[in-house]
Scaffold this motif. Structure first.
Motif, PDB file in Angstrom:
ATOM      1  N   UNK A  32      -3.260  11.953   2.570  1.00 20.22           N
ATOM      2  CA  UNK A  32      -3.508  12.255   3.975  1.00 20.22           C
ATOM      3  C   UNK A  32      -4.893  12.872   4.107  1.00 20.22           C
ATOM      4  N   UNK A  33      -5.561  12.600   5.207  1.00 19.73           N
ATOM      5  CA  UNK A  33      -6.955  13.020   5.354  1.00 19.73           C
ATOM      6  C   UNK A  33      -7.149  13.804   6.641  1.00 19.73           C
ATOM      7  N   UNK A  34      -8.123  14.708   6.580  1.00 18.88           N
ATOM      8  CA  UNK A  34      -8.613  15.425   7.761  1.00 18.88           C
ATOM      9  C   UNK A  34     -10.098  15.097   7.867  1.00 18.88           C
ATOM     10  N   UNK A  35     -10.473  14.077   8.623  1.00 20.75           N
ATOM     11  CA  UNK A  35     -11.868  13.622   8.643  1.00 20.75           C
ATOM     12  C   UNK A  35     -12.788  14.647   9.279  1.00 20.75           C
ATOM     13  N   UNK A  36     -14.023  14.706   8.759  1.00 26.87           N
ATOM     14  CA  UNK A  36     -15.009  15.607   9.349  1.00 26.87           C
ATOM     15  C   UNK A  36     -15.461  15.105  10.720  1.00 26.87           C
ATOM     16  N   UNK A  86      -2.546   9.138   6.963  1.00 24.35           N
ATOM     17  CA  UNK A  86      -3.333   8.716   5.814  1.00 24.35           C
ATOM     18  C   UNK A  86      -4.663   8.111   6.223  1.00 24.35           C
ATOM     19  N   UNK A  87      -5.471   7.716   5.258  1.00 27.16           N
ATOM     20  CA  UNK A  87      -6.802   7.164   5.552  1.00 27.16           C
ATOM     21  C   UNK A  87      -6.720   5.817   6.246  1.00 27.16           C
ATOM     22  N   UNK A  88      -7.627   5.590   7.170  1.00 24.72           N
ATOM     23  CA  UNK A  88      -7.739   4.296   7.831  1.00 24.72           C
ATOM     24  C   UNK A  88      -8.519   3.335   6.922  1.00 24.72           C
ATOM     25  N   UNK A  89      -8.668   2.107   7.369  1.00 19.55           N
ATOM     26  CA  UNK A  89      -9.460   1.138   6.594  1.00 19.55           C
ATOM     27  C   UNK A  89     -10.897   1.609   6.446  1.00 19.55           C
ATOM     28  N   UNK A  90     -11.450   2.167   7.523  1.00 17.39           N
ATOM     29  CA  UNK A  90     -12.828   2.690   7.452  1.00 17.39           C
ATOM     30  C   UNK A  90     -12.915   3.851   6.473  1.00 17.39           C
ATOM     31  N   UNK A  91     -11.871   4.712   6.448  1.00 19.94           N
ATOM     32  CA  UNK A  91     -11.858   5.823   5.488  1.00 19.94           C
ATOM     33  C   UNK A  91     -11.844   5.304   4.059  1.00 19.94           C
ATOM     34  N   UNK A  92     -11.033   4.291   3.813  1.00 18.10           N
ATOM     35  CA  UNK A  92     -10.958   3.742   2.449  1.00 18.10           C
ATOM     36  C   UNK A  92     -12.286   3.110   2.044  1.00 18.10           C
TER      37      UNK A  92
END
Length: 419
Positions: A91-95, A190-196
């Motif tokens: 799971x991510x917490x994007x900046x 969780x991370x999106x495709x852009x995050x991955x």
């Protein structure tokens, strides 16, 4: 003891999941009450809500989803999913949240509040109703549960079993809901495709940095160690026959080892992201003329033609010096007797570096010498290709008859262009 510990861990985990659902119910109830008050003020008469039910539901869901846009909410939800739900996935917490992050966070907040309200409603209504109905069946009289009593004893017994089962099921309804949310959390938060893609790019950049450091180690310290090995072997062979030449070889070993220590300090400083001791940058490679002179001094029959423009970019010159050092070291380690030819010239706005050296035992074992050259120089050739790729160039290397030829071809970069 192990079984007891496992059971206690399970109970603690389920308790935390129930607490997480209760927190969602509390926030959800506050949202619903706020919506009811606002709608009552806007559409009601005498404190009575006259608006349609679907409007209340729609506005409540919209407000719950908008909570996902509040800064810090996603971080709280991710923390809660990990520590209270026990979710194990990524799971991510994007900046810098993107619209997809806001959409998923809003969806997760809606699920949190809705399922929390559902569990609270089940616990607050079905469990007491089932208990009251069971008491009515036992006492055979209506106590206000609103559920009709069977007339026969058999009917009351069956209804009593159903009441107990319904009460237990309602009491434990949060158990599967909590487990479902724990599995669902990594998919929503969780991370999106852009995050991955970003994570993959960062990993690729780290891998490229490690590759660059490995190349610097091979081209700098590896070259120095090869020279030390060759000079040590020469000194041992002539130490009794020609002490003066042996002393010269030992002096070369000392000088090369000192330079290798500086190279190692520079690379270690690069790994620590600090400046090398006593210098502002990594130790530059030796000049081309000095490099050729040193190999001649070590006994190599070296015939060189160097014609480079004065305004050649500094970075490209340094890479050419590294490549030449690698090729000359390979020729000294793996080549046979005879002259080594070096050509480093500008041809039609391109830089061409070509090193030709005789294969060892070309009369009978040229193939074996070529295979040894290729295997021992595998990492070196790979480093040469990596350096060539930096400038959009090419590398060709391999045996041609009784000689080994390596050719590096790069687009010419002048100092003004490089800036």
């Amino acid at each position: 003891m192990i079984g007891d510990d496992d059971r206690m861990d399970t109970l603690r985990r389920q308790g935390r999941r129930l607490a997480w659902l209760m927190a969602g119910a509390a926030i959800g109830l506050a949202v619903v009450l706020l919506v009811v008050v606002v709608v009552t003020i806007m559409t009601g008469r005498n404190g009575v809500v006259t608006g349609p039910l679907w409007l209340l539901v729609a506005v409540s869901l919209l407000l719950a989803a908008l909570l996902g846009l509040v800064p810090g909410v996603r971080e709280l939800e991710v923390t809660g999913a990990r520590s209270m739900l026990g979710a194990d996935g990524e799971m991510v917490v994007p900046h810098r949240p993107r619209p997809a992050h806001h959409l998923r966070t809003g969806l997760w907040v809606v699920l949190h509040l809705l399922l929390g309200l559902l569990v609270t409603a089940v616990l607050a209504t079905f469990v007491p109703t089932a208990g009251l109905y069971f008491v009515e069946l036992v006492r055979d009289r209506d106590l206000g549960s609103g559920v009709p009593l069977p007339g026969s004893a058999t009917g009351r017994a069956g209804a009593g079993v159903l009441a107990v089962l319904a009460g237990v099921a309602s009491l434990l309804a949060w158990w599967p809901i909590g487990a479902l949310l724990a599995r669902l959390a990594p998919h929503v938060l969780g991370p999106t495709t852009a995050d991955r893609l970003q994570i993959a790019q960062e990993r690729a950049e780290r891998e490229a940095e490690r590759t660059r450091i490995a190349r610097e180690l091979h081209d700098g310290i590896g070259h120095a160690l090869s020279v030390v090995s060759i000079q040590a072997a020469a000194a041992r062979a002539i130490q009794t026959r020609d002490p003066q030449a042996a002393a010269t070889a030992l002096a070369a070993i000392e000088d090369t080892a000192r330079g290798a220590t500086g190279e190692l300090d520079a690379v270690l400083a690069l790994l620590r992201e600090e400046e090398p001791a006593g210098e502002g940058r990594a130790r530059p490679p030796e000049g081309i003329d000095r490099l050729i002179a040193e190999h001649r001094h070590r006994g190599m029959d070296l015939r060189a033609r160097v014609e480079l423009p004065d305004d050649l970019a500094v970075l490209q010159r340094e890479h050419l010096e590294r490549c030449l050092a690698e090729l000359l070291t390979n020729a000294q380690r793996h080549g046979g007797e005879g002259a080594v030819h070096v050509e480093l010239v500008e041809v039609d706005q391109r830089v061409r570096l070509q090193v030709t050296s005789p294969l060892r035992d070309a009369g009978g074992t040229a193939t074996a010498g070529a295979s040894r050259r290729g295997s021992a120089g595998g990492r070196g050739l790979r480093g040469l290709r990596e350096r060539a790729d930096l400038f959009g160039g090419t590398v060709e290397a391999g045996p041609r008859g009784d000689v080994w030829t390596a050719r590096l071809d790069l687009p010419l970069l002048r100092g003004s262009e490089h800036r």
